[in-house]
Write a protein that holds these residues in place. Structure first.
Motif, PDB file in Angstrom:
ATOM      1  N   LEU A  97     -30.948   7.399  -5.087  1.00 30.31           N
ATOM      2  CA  LEU A  97     -29.865   6.661  -4.452  1.00 30.31           C
ATOM      3  C   LEU A  97     -28.901   6.170  -5.522  1.00 30.31           C
ATOM      4  N   ARG A  98     -27.605   6.248  -5.229  1.00 26.87           N
ATOM      5  CA  ARG A  98     -26.588   5.735  -6.147  1.00 26.87           C
ATOM      6  C   ARG A  98     -25.653   4.831  -5.365  1.00 26.87           C
ATOM      7  N   LEU A  99     -25.518   3.601  -5.807  1.00 20.55           N
ATOM      8  CA  LEU A  99     -24.640   2.625  -5.176  1.00 20.55           C
ATOM      9  C   LEU A  99     -23.512   2.288  -6.136  1.00 20.55           C
ATOM     10  N   GLU A 100     -22.293   2.307  -5.631  1.00 18.36           N
ATOM     11  CA  GLU A 100     -21.124   1.935  -6.435  1.00 18.36           C
ATOM     12  C   GLU A 100     -20.437   0.759  -5.754  1.00 18.36           C
ATOM     13  N   PHE A 101     -20.579  -0.410  -6.339  1.00 16.99           N
ATOM     14  CA  PHE A 101     -19.945  -1.622  -5.833  1.00 16.99           C
ATOM     15  C   PHE A 101     -18.549  -1.707  -6.454  1.00 16.99           C
ATOM     16  N   THR A 102     -17.541  -1.943  -5.634  1.00 19.06           N
ATOM     17  CA  THR A 102     -16.170  -2.060  -6.151  1.00 19.06           C
ATOM     18  C   THR A 102     -15.512  -3.318  -5.601  1.00 19.06           C
ATOM     19  N   SER A 103     -14.532  -3.795  -6.343  1.00 23.28           N
ATOM     20  CA  SER A 103     -13.780  -4.966  -5.918  1.00 23.28           C
ATOM     21  C   SER A 103     -12.339  -4.837  -6.401  1.00 23.28           C
ATOM     22  N   GLN A 104     -11.478  -5.614  -5.772  1.00 16.96           N
ATOM     23  CA  GLN A 104     -10.059  -5.595  -6.131  1.00 16.96           C
ATOM     24  C   GLN A 104      -9.557  -7.005  -6.392  1.00 16.96           C
ATOM     25  N   VAL A 105      -8.548  -7.066  -7.246  1.00 13.71           N
ATOM     26  CA  VAL A 105      -7.807  -8.295  -7.503  1.00 13.71           C
ATOM     27  C   VAL A 105      -6.343  -7.934  -7.387  1.00 13.71           C
ATOM     28  N   ALA A 106      -5.619  -8.656  -6.558  1.00 12.04           N
ATOM     29  CA  ALA A 106      -4.189  -8.416  -6.363  1.00 12.04           C
ATOM     30  C   ALA A 106      -3.921  -6.954  -6.001  1.00 12.04           C
ATOM     31  N   ASP A 107      -4.686  -6.424  -5.046  1.00 11.82           N
ATOM     32  CA  ASP A 107      -4.524  -5.043  -4.565  1.00 11.82           C
ATOM     33  C   ASP A 107      -4.655  -4.000  -5.670  1.00 11.82           C
ATOM     34  N   ASP A 124      -7.698  -2.094  -8.235  1.00  7.42           N
ATOM     35  CA  ASP A 124      -9.106  -1.986  -8.606  1.00  7.42           C
ATOM     36  C   ASP A 124      -9.328  -2.719  -9.918  1.00  7.42           C
ATOM     37  N   CYS A 125     -10.306  -3.610  -9.911  1.00 10.67           N
ATOM     38  CA  CYS A 125     -10.532  -4.391 -11.129  1.00 10.67           C
ATOM     39  C   CYS A 125     -11.897  -4.157 -11.735  1.00 10.67           C
ATOM     40  N   CYS A 126     -12.852  -3.816 -10.886  1.00  6.35           N
ATOM     41  CA  CYS A 126     -14.193  -3.717 -11.433  1.00  6.35           C
ATOM     42  C   CYS A 126     -15.071  -2.822 -10.569  1.00  6.35           C
ATOM     43  N   ARG A 127     -16.031  -2.201 -11.243  1.00  4.61           N
ATOM     44  CA  ARG A 127     -17.004  -1.327 -10.590  1.00  4.61           C
ATOM     45  C   ARG A 127     -18.364  -1.590 -11.213  1.00  4.61           C
ATOM     46  N   LEU A 128     -19.365  -1.492 -10.361  1.00  6.23           N
ATOM     47  CA  LEU A 128     -20.734  -1.645 -10.817  1.00  6.23           C
ATOM     48  C   LEU A 128     -21.553  -0.531 -10.180  1.00  6.23           C
ATOM     49  N   TYR A 129     -22.201   0.265 -11.015  1.00  2.00           N
ATOM     50  CA  TYR A 129     -23.002   1.392 -10.544  1.00  2.00           C
ATOM     51  C   TYR A 129     -24.483   1.068 -10.687  1.00  2.00           C
ATOM     52  N   ILE A 130     -25.230   1.445  -9.655  1.00  8.68           N
ATOM     53  CA  ILE A 130     -26.686   1.348  -9.718  1.00  8.68           C
ATOM     54  C   ILE A 130     -27.231   2.701  -9.278  1.00  8.68           C
ATOM     55  N   SER A 131     -28.064   3.267 -10.089  1.00 12.34           N
ATOM     56  CA  SER A 131     -28.737   4.529  -9.759  1.00 12.34           C
ATOM     57  C   SER A 131     -30.231   4.295  -9.749  1.00 12.34           C
ATOM     58  N   LEU A 132     -30.861   4.674  -8.640  1.00  4.28           N
ATOM     59  CA  LEU A 132     -32.295   4.496  -8.480  1.00  4.28           C
ATOM     60  C   LEU A 132     -32.929   5.823  -8.096  1.00  4.28           C
ATOM     61  N   ARG A 133     -34.089   6.085  -8.654  1.00  2.00           N
ATOM     62  CA  ARG A 133     -34.799   7.322  -8.326  1.00  2.00           C
ATOM     63  C   ARG A 133     -35.914   7.024  -7.357  1.00  2.00           C
ATOM     64  N   TRP A 134     -36.157   7.950  -6.450  1.00  2.00           N
ATOM     65  CA  TRP A 134     -37.317   7.837  -5.582  1.00  2.00           C
ATOM     66  C   TRP A 134     -38.179   9.069  -5.608  1.00  2.00           C
ATOM     67  N   ARG A 135     -37.783  10.025  -6.397  1.00  2.00           N
ATOM     68  CA  ARG A 135     -38.614  11.213  -6.594  1.00  2.00           C
ATOM     69  C   ARG A 135     -38.564  11.619  -8.041  1.00  2.00           C
TER      70      ARG A 135
END
Length: 116
Positions: free
Chosen positions: A93-103, A105-116
């Motif tokens: 599974l890969r999750l990419e959290f994103t956020s914006q400031v003043a319309d 893109d300001c930041c991204r956070l990636y999490i990668s998890l293995r299940w196999r």
């Protein structure tokens, strides 16, 4: 770099003085605060995944059956309010959290998890 030569002197090298723009830390400050929020939400997801094998099984089953709506519902049921791009494959599974400031893109956070 400029080169100057005079017949009676050694050559002289000099660099022009650079003009830097004024420093404005506001966007960096806001971006850092938004990143802290993303990290808190990512921490909530990791806490849930590390505490509940039943939840993990539901998430993995939904991913295996390509039920993206259920995968998103499960992730958001944890309390995630940020925008999350969810990708998965047979290995994890890969999750990419994103956020914006003043319309913007300001930041991204990636999490990668293995299940196999």
């Amino acid at each position: 770099m400029y080169y100057s030569y005079h017949p009676n002197y050694y050559p002289v090298f000099y660099w022009p003085v650079r003009q830097y723009p004024d420093v404005d830390p506001n966007l960096l400050y806001q971006s850092a605060n938004e990143s802290k929020k993303l990290m808190k939400e990512a921490s909530m997801v990791l806490d849930k995944l590390s505490e509940s094998k039943e939840f993990d099984a539901e998430l993995m089953y939904a991913a295996q059956t390509s039920d993206i709506d259920e995968v998103k519902r499960l992730i958001h049921s944890i309390g995630v309010t940020s925008e999350v791009d969810i990708n998965y494959n047979p290995d994890g599974l890969r999750l990419e959290f994103t956020s914006q400031v003043a319309d913007m893109d300001c930041c991204r956070l990636y999490i990668s998890l293995r299940w196999r």
